[in-house]
Every structure is written in structure tokens, then in C-alpha cells.
Design a protein around this motif. Structure first.
Motif, PDB file in Angstrom:
ATOM      1  N   SER A  92      -3.160  10.539   6.374  1.00 29.49           N
ATOM      2  CA  SER A  92      -2.912  10.092   7.748  1.00 29.49           C
ATOM      3  C   SER A  92      -1.476  10.411   8.126  1.00 29.49           C
ATOM      4  O   SER A  92      -0.589  10.441   7.273  1.00 29.49           O
ATOM      5  CB  SER A  92      -3.152   8.596   7.884  1.00 29.49           C
ATOM      6  OG  SER A  92      -4.495   8.294   7.659  1.00 29.49           O
ATOM      7  N   ARG A  94       1.544   9.987  11.539  1.00 33.72           N
ATOM      8  CA  ARG A  94       1.956   9.585  12.883  1.00 33.72           C
ATOM      9  C   ARG A  94       3.301  10.244  13.155  1.00 33.72           C
ATOM     10  O   ARG A  94       4.243  10.099  12.395  1.00 33.72           O
ATOM     11  CB  ARG A  94       2.083   8.066  12.989  1.00 33.72           C
ATOM     12  CG  ARG A  94       2.658   7.627  14.331  1.00 33.72           C
ATOM     13  CD  ARG A  94       2.529   6.150  14.578  1.00 33.72           C
ATOM     14  NE  ARG A  94       3.241   5.335  13.612  1.00 33.72           N
ATOM     15  CZ  ARG A  94       3.151   4.011  13.556  1.00 33.72           C
ATOM     16  NH1 ARG A  94       2.367   3.362  14.401  1.00 33.72           N
ATOM     17  NH2 ARG A  94       3.814   3.341  12.656  1.00 33.72           N
ATOM     18  N   SER A 112       3.901   9.508  21.034  1.00 35.79           N
ATOM     19  CA  SER A 112       3.470   9.264  19.664  1.00 35.79           C
ATOM     20  C   SER A 112       2.081   9.867  19.483  1.00 35.79           C
ATOM     21  O   SER A 112       1.193   9.645  20.303  1.00 35.79           O
ATOM     22  CB  SER A 112       3.442   7.763  19.372  1.00 35.79           C
ATOM     23  OG  SER A 112       3.066   7.524  18.033  1.00 35.79           O
ATOM     24  N   VAL A 114      -1.110  10.599  16.606  1.00 38.01           N
ATOM     25  CA  VAL A 114      -1.671  10.092  15.361  1.00 38.01           C
ATOM     26  C   VAL A 114      -2.825  10.973  14.908  1.00 38.01           C
ATOM     27  O   VAL A 114      -3.634  11.413  15.720  1.00 38.01           O
ATOM     28  CB  VAL A 114      -2.173   8.640  15.555  1.00 38.01           C
ATOM     29  CG1 VAL A 114      -2.858   8.124  14.312  1.00 38.01           C
ATOM     30  CG2 VAL A 114      -1.039   7.734  15.973  1.00 38.01           C
ATOM     31  N   TYR A 119      -2.844   4.861  10.950  1.00 44.87           N
ATOM     32  CA  TYR A 119      -1.880   4.481  11.979  1.00 44.87           C
ATOM     33  C   TYR A 119      -2.510   4.374  13.356  1.00 44.87           C
ATOM     34  O   TYR A 119      -3.506   5.026  13.648  1.00 44.87           O
ATOM     35  CB  TYR A 119      -0.755   5.519  12.055  1.00 44.87           C
ATOM     36  CG  TYR A 119       0.040   5.652  10.791  1.00 44.87           C
ATOM     37  CD1 TYR A 119       0.934   4.675  10.399  1.00 44.87           C
ATOM     38  CD2 TYR A 119      -0.088   6.788   9.988  1.00 44.87           C
ATOM     39  CE1 TYR A 119       1.665   4.805   9.240  1.00 44.87           C
ATOM     40  CE2 TYR A 119       0.642   6.925   8.830  1.00 44.87           C
ATOM     41  CZ  TYR A 119       1.520   5.925   8.457  1.00 44.87           C
ATOM     42  OH  TYR A 119       2.251   6.057   7.301  1.00 44.87           O
ATOM     43  N   ASN A 120      -1.868   3.560  14.192  1.00 45.66           N
ATOM     44  CA  ASN A 120      -2.123   3.530  15.628  1.00 45.66           C
ATOM     45  C   ASN A 120      -0.931   4.202  16.296  1.00 45.66           C
ATOM     46  O   ASN A 120       0.137   4.321  15.685  1.00 45.66           O
ATOM     47  CB  ASN A 120      -2.256   2.089  16.136  1.00 45.66           C
ATOM     48  CG  ASN A 120      -3.471   1.399  15.554  1.00 45.66           C
ATOM     49  OD1 ASN A 120      -4.521   2.002  15.422  1.00 45.66           O
ATOM     50  ND2 ASN A 120      -3.305   0.148  15.189  1.00 45.66           N
ATOM     51  N   SER A 121      -1.079   4.580  17.559  1.00 47.80           N
ATOM     52  CA  SER A 121       0.060   5.150  18.278  1.00 47.80           C
ATOM     53  C   SER A 121       1.199   4.146  18.299  1.00 47.80           C
ATOM     54  O   SER A 121       0.972   2.951  18.480  1.00 47.80           O
ATOM     55  CB  SER A 121      -0.323   5.499  19.717  1.00 47.80           C
ATOM     56  OG  SER A 121      -0.919   6.755  19.768  1.00 47.80           O
ATOM     57  N   ASN A 123       4.196   2.085  19.730  1.00 52.94           N
ATOM     58  CA  ASN A 123       4.600   1.596  21.044  1.00 52.94           C
ATOM     59  C   ASN A 123       6.000   0.990  20.931  1.00 52.94           C
ATOM     60  O   ASN A 123       6.564   0.908  19.836  1.00 52.94           O
ATOM     61  CB  ASN A 123       3.582   0.595  21.610  1.00 52.94           C
ATOM     62  CG  ASN A 123       3.394  -0.597  20.707  1.00 52.94           C
ATOM     63  OD1 ASN A 123       4.333  -1.124  20.121  1.00 52.94           O
ATOM     64  ND2 ASN A 123       2.147  -1.037  20.567  1.00 52.94           N
ATOM     65  N   ASP A 126       6.371  -1.814  18.366  1.00 50.63           N
ATOM     66  CA  ASP A 126       6.426  -1.320  16.981  1.00 50.63           C
ATOM     67  C   ASP A 126       7.788  -0.706  16.692  1.00 50.63           C
ATOM     68  O   ASP A 126       8.320  -0.846  15.590  1.00 50.63           O
ATOM     69  CB  ASP A 126       5.333  -0.272  16.739  1.00 50.63           C
ATOM     70  CG  ASP A 126       3.933  -0.832  16.871  1.00 50.63           C
ATOM     71  OD1 ASP A 126       3.757  -2.044  16.636  1.00 50.63           O
ATOM     72  OD2 ASP A 126       3.030  -0.061  17.222  1.00 50.63           O
TER      73      ASP A 126
END
Length: 187
Positions: A92, A94, A112, A114, A119-121, A123, A126
Motif C-alpha cells: 500500500s 499514500r 493526496s 492512495v 491508507y485513506n487519503s 486530510n 491527519d
């Protein structure tokens, strides 16, 4: 009778003609375990080194980019990462582009992207949590952050709780060519 049994036992315990077999039966399992354990530990360090080198490579390539970054570009970076890491588990990634604003002492996420399931995008919230991991930046300074993650799967079960574990990397760099790297949305 007692004397004959005692003499037989004394001769039996004094004999040395089967000692190599007994030693081999005792030592071989431990020797094989140590070989497998050594290879497993070596393999985990090798995988960790591959992960960090691949993350630095992706960050360096993006830092030199002059054109717009799109979904195909990010897919290619993810494929490059997978090829370089060459692992038995999914990888994974990002990639984020941050802007530091000194008056508010905060980082803003410009974009961002991914790939993979970890992972999440990124923001702005974060990015605020990530602030202790980032270097000191000048006002309006921009930073490329590459995060990678994959699970190490040991080739042998060596015991002692050495299960599969997650290897994550966090790499940041400053854009080298242009101070503004633009990504199309969605990337």
C-alpha cells in the motif's frame, strides 16, 4: 548374577561406538532450526531495506516531476514500488503534497493519492497528527510525503511469536525542480 549384570552395564556405558548417532539426533533439529531462523531474520531485514529504498525512490522521482501528476502516474509509481519491494504480500502507498503555513503553524494537504488497502487519503486533521514526524519548514514551504506499508510474511515458522508483521515507512522530501507539483483530481 549381580556381577554379570553390573559387568554388562559397565561395558554398555563405557562403549562409544553409538555416540555420534545420539549426538546427531540431539543436535540436528537445533542446527536446522538455527539455519531457518537465521534465514528468516535475514529475510525480514532484507525486506525492510527494500521497502525503505523503494519509498525513497518514489519520493525522489516525484520530487523531480515537472508535469501534472494523474492517476496513471500514481498507478505507475505503485507498480514501481511493488516491483522494487518484490514481496509475498500486497503493498500500500499514500503520496501527499503538503504546504506549511507559519502564521497558523499548520500543514495543509494540497493533494493526496492512495493505492492499496491500508491508507485513506490524507486530510488536514491527519496532517496535524503527523506534524511531530515532519521536519521544520519555512513559511509556504512544500513537502512531498510518501508512506508505504506491506506485511512481512516469514518463509518459515520459527516460533517465539515471530508472526507476520506490518512494515511501514514514512519518507518526506522537498520538491527539487518545481515548487508546485499539481495533481489532477481524482488521482
Amino acid at each position: 548374577m549381580k556381577r554379570a549384570i553390573a559387568s554388562f552395564l559397565k561395558q554398555f556405558f563405557d562403549r562409544e561406538d553409538g555416540i555420534i548417532t545420539v549426538e546427531a539426533v540431539l543436535v540436528l533439529p537445533m542446527m536446522f532450526w538455527s539455519i531457518f531462523a537465521s534465514y528468516t531474520y535475514y529475510d525480514s531485514y532484507r525486506q525492510s531495506a527494500r521497502n525503505i529504498k523503494a519509498a525513497y525512490t518514489v519520493a525522489d522521482i516525484i520530487s523531480r516531476e515537472r508535469n501534472m501528476i494523474n492517476a496513471t502516474y500514481i498507478n505507475t509509481m505503485h507498480s514501481l514500488l511493488e516491483t522494487m519491494v518484490s514481496t509475498r504480500a500486497p503493498v500500500s502507498m499514500r503520496i501527499s503534497f503538503l504546504l506549511y503555513e507559519e502564521p497558523t503553524d499548520s500543514h495543509t494537504v494540497l493533494w493526496s493519492c492512495v493505492r492499496g488497502g491500508v491508507y485513506n487519503s490524507l486530510n488536514d486533521g491527519d496532517a496535524k497528527l503527523m506534524k511531530p514526524l515532519l521536519p521544520t519548514m519555512p513559511d509556504n514551504g512544500k513537502m512531498i510525503v510518501v508512506e508505504t506499508n506491506n506485511t512481512y510474511r516469514a518463509p518459515f515458522n520459527i516460533g517465539f511469536g515471530f508472526d507476520d508483521f506490518s512494515m511501514g515507512n514514512f519518507v518526506f522530501t522537498h520538491p527539487r525542480v518545481f515548487d508546485n507539483i499539481v495533481a489532477s483530481t481524482p488521482c
